[in-house]
Design a protein around this motif. Structure first.
Motif, short mmCIF file in Angstrom:
data_model
loop_
_atom_site.label_atom_id
_atom_site.label_comp_id
_atom_site.label_asym_id
_atom_site.label_seq_id
_atom_site.Cartn_x
_atom_site.Cartn_y
_atom_site.Cartn_z
N UNK A 63 0.80 -1.23 0.00
CA UNK A 63 0.00 0.00 0.00
C UNK A 63 0.84 1.27 0.00
N UNK A 64 1.98 1.25 -0.66
CA UNK A 64 2.73 2.50 -0.80
C UNK A 64 1.98 3.41 -1.76
N UNK A 65 1.93 4.71 -1.50
CA UNK A 65 1.19 5.63 -2.40
C UNK A 65 1.95 5.87 -3.70
N UNK A 66 1.27 6.50 -4.62
CA UNK A 66 1.90 6.85 -5.90
C UNK A 66 3.08 7.79 -5.68
N UNK A 67 4.05 7.70 -6.57
CA UNK A 67 5.26 8.53 -6.54
C UNK A 67 6.14 8.27 -5.32
N UNK A 68 6.00 7.03 -4.80
CA UNK A 68 6.93 6.64 -3.73
C UNK A 68 8.28 6.32 -4.34
N UNK A 69 9.32 6.34 -3.52
CA UNK A 69 10.67 6.06 -4.01
C UNK A 69 10.75 4.63 -4.54
N UNK A 70 11.11 4.51 -5.82
CA UNK A 70 11.23 3.20 -6.44
C UNK A 70 9.92 2.61 -6.91
N UNK A 71 8.79 3.28 -6.66
CA UNK A 71 7.48 2.77 -7.06
C UNK A 71 6.65 3.96 -7.56
N UNK A 72 6.74 4.22 -8.85
CA UNK A 72 6.11 5.42 -9.41
C UNK A 72 4.61 5.46 -9.17
N UNK A 73 3.94 4.31 -9.31
CA UNK A 73 2.48 4.27 -9.13
C UNK A 73 2.10 3.60 -7.81
N UNK A 74 3.07 3.37 -6.94
CA UNK A 74 2.77 2.76 -5.65
C UNK A 74 2.82 1.25 -5.71
N UNK A 75 2.31 0.60 -4.69
CA UNK A 75 2.31 -0.86 -4.59
C UNK A 75 0.93 -1.37 -4.21
N UNK A 76 0.71 -2.66 -4.41
CA UNK A 76 -0.57 -3.29 -4.08
C UNK A 76 -0.51 -3.92 -2.69
N UNK A 80 3.66 -5.59 -4.39
CA UNK A 80 4.09 -5.62 -5.79
C UNK A 80 3.96 -4.25 -6.42
N UNK A 81 4.89 -3.90 -7.29
CA UNK A 81 4.89 -2.61 -7.96
C UNK A 81 3.73 -2.52 -8.95
N UNK A 82 2.90 -1.50 -8.81
CA UNK A 82 1.71 -1.37 -9.65
C UNK A 82 2.09 -1.10 -11.10
N UNK A 83 3.10 -0.25 -11.33
CA UNK A 83 3.51 0.05 -12.70
C UNK A 83 3.98 -1.22 -13.40
N UNK A 84 4.76 -2.03 -12.71
CA UNK A 84 5.24 -3.28 -13.30
C UNK A 84 4.07 -4.20 -13.63
N UNK A 85 3.11 -4.29 -12.74
CA UNK A 85 1.96 -5.17 -12.98
C UNK A 85 1.09 -4.64 -14.12
N UNK A 86 0.98 -3.32 -14.24
CA UNK A 86 0.21 -2.75 -15.35
C UNK A 86 0.88 -3.07 -16.68
N UNK A 87 2.20 -2.90 -16.75
CA UNK A 87 2.91 -3.16 -18.01
C UNK A 87 2.89 -4.63 -18.37
N UNK A 88 3.16 -5.49 -17.39
CA UNK A 88 3.12 -6.93 -17.66
C UNK A 88 1.68 -7.40 -17.92
N UNK A 89 0.72 -6.79 -17.23
CA UNK A 89 -0.68 -7.12 -17.49
C UNK A 89 -1.11 -6.70 -18.89
N UNK A 90 -0.62 -5.52 -19.34
CA UNK A 90 -0.91 -5.09 -20.70
C UNK A 90 -0.28 -6.02 -21.72
N UNK A 91 0.91 -6.51 -21.43
CA UNK A 91 1.55 -7.48 -22.32
C UNK A 91 0.69 -8.74 -22.44
N UNK A 92 0.16 -9.21 -21.32
CA UNK A 92 -0.71 -10.39 -21.36
C UNK A 92 -1.99 -10.11 -22.15
N UNK A 93 -2.60 -8.96 -21.90
CA UNK A 93 -3.86 -8.63 -22.59
C UNK A 93 -3.64 -8.49 -24.10
N UNK A 94 -2.58 -7.80 -24.51
CA UNK A 94 -2.30 -7.62 -25.93
C UNK A 94 -1.92 -8.94 -26.59
#
Length: 289
Positions: A63-76, A80-94
């Motif tokens: 539950x780190x907020x957005x723009x935390x150090x090392x986690x641009x969009x925060x964590x879940x 887990x890093x939300x930005x990483x999950x969004x990018x990898x999730x987009x890869x799966x969806x595409x």
């Protein structure tokens, strides 16, 4: 005293043509650029950006907020890093959307073209089978097939790919029937051109653009359905990321951490909108030719 009459300004068609052409090009370039940007971010972003893996996070960083150090969009909730999950999730969806369209174009397009080219009993048998499949409510059957196969990326591709075949077949059949009425097709037949050459040299290149346009229009729908399956636990199974299962997981803490739902929802919306705009623009360009 004579009254001077002012002639109404008339825009010359010659001046309108470049403007229309530029508007058409812009209508393709903008959504195509957005699609390319999303694809590059999802497929190349994890390779070049300093982001962690989408799974295996530290619960201490939850539950780190957005723009935390090392986690641009925060964590879940699992750290887990939300930005990483969004990018990898987009890869799966595409990947799912592309694979489903490839299956539909290869199998459905082939059967549709063969059905129209040979006609008669062949046409009747092939199209009646596809008509039966189209008659069933697709979403209900997709849910049933996904449930029976189990949640995974390959099973999602198979479930969606199976139901993309009839639609592609009908598009290919209609395009081939129209093509067979063209004079150059009759001339090729009179010259004794073999069937294989007729299909590969004359029919396939002329039918492919219509199938491609339809598949681009369908990309957005497939991504939405894949997201819905993952949201229901029938698509890509956690901990593998998908925009759908990220939204599903984030709704548990929606009031406290709405960004867990907003970020993947925003990516899903932008991607689907871009594909729909691109498909509409390509369809307009092809229909005007």
């Amino acid at each position: 005293m004579a009254i001077a009459e002012t002639a109404p300004a008339v825009t010359a068609p010659a001046a309108e043509a470049p403007r229309r052409a530029w508007a058409q090009r812009l209508g393709v370039i903008v959504p195509a650029g957005l699609v390319a940007l999303v694809a590059l971010a999802c497929f190349l972003g994890p390779l070049v950006l300093p982001i962690p893996q989408p799974t295996g996070g530290n619960i201490v960083d939850a539950y780190l907020p957005s723009f935390s150090a090392g986690h641009l969009l925060g964590t879940d909730p699992n750290g887990n890093d939300i930005l990483a999950r969004i990018l990898y999730g987009g890869r799966n969806s595409l990947t799912v959307a592309i694979a489903v369209n490839v299956i539909g174009m290869a199998i459905g397009g082939s059967f549709g073209a063969l059905s129209a080219y040979f006609g008669g009993t062949t046409d009747m048998l092939i199209m009646r089978v596809f008509d039966v499949l189209i008659a069933f409510p697709s979403l209900v059957l997709i849910l049933a097939v996904a449930q029976s196969l189990g949640p995974s990326r390959i099973n999602t591709i198979l479930a969606l790919g199976f139901f993309s075949i009839p639609a592609m077949a009908r598009i290919a059949r209609a395009a081939t029937l129209s093509l067979c009425e063209q004079p150059f097709m009759a001339a090729a037949k009179l010259c004794g051109t073999p069937t294989r050459r007729m299909l590969l040299r004359h029919i396939a290149p002329n039918v492919a653009p219509q199938l491609l346009t339809f598949s681009i229009l369908g990309m957005g729908l497939i991504i939405v359905i894949e997201g819905a399956l993952s949201f229901l636990g029938l698509g890509i199974a956690p901990p593998a990321p998908s925009w759908g299962n990220m939204i599903s997981e984030g709704q548990a803490s929606l009031s406290a951490t709405p960004m867990l739902v907003i970020w993947p929802s925003l990516m899903l919306f932008v991607t689907v909108l871009a594909f729909n705009l691109l498909g509409d623009a390509l369809r307009s360009r092809w229909s005007s030719r």
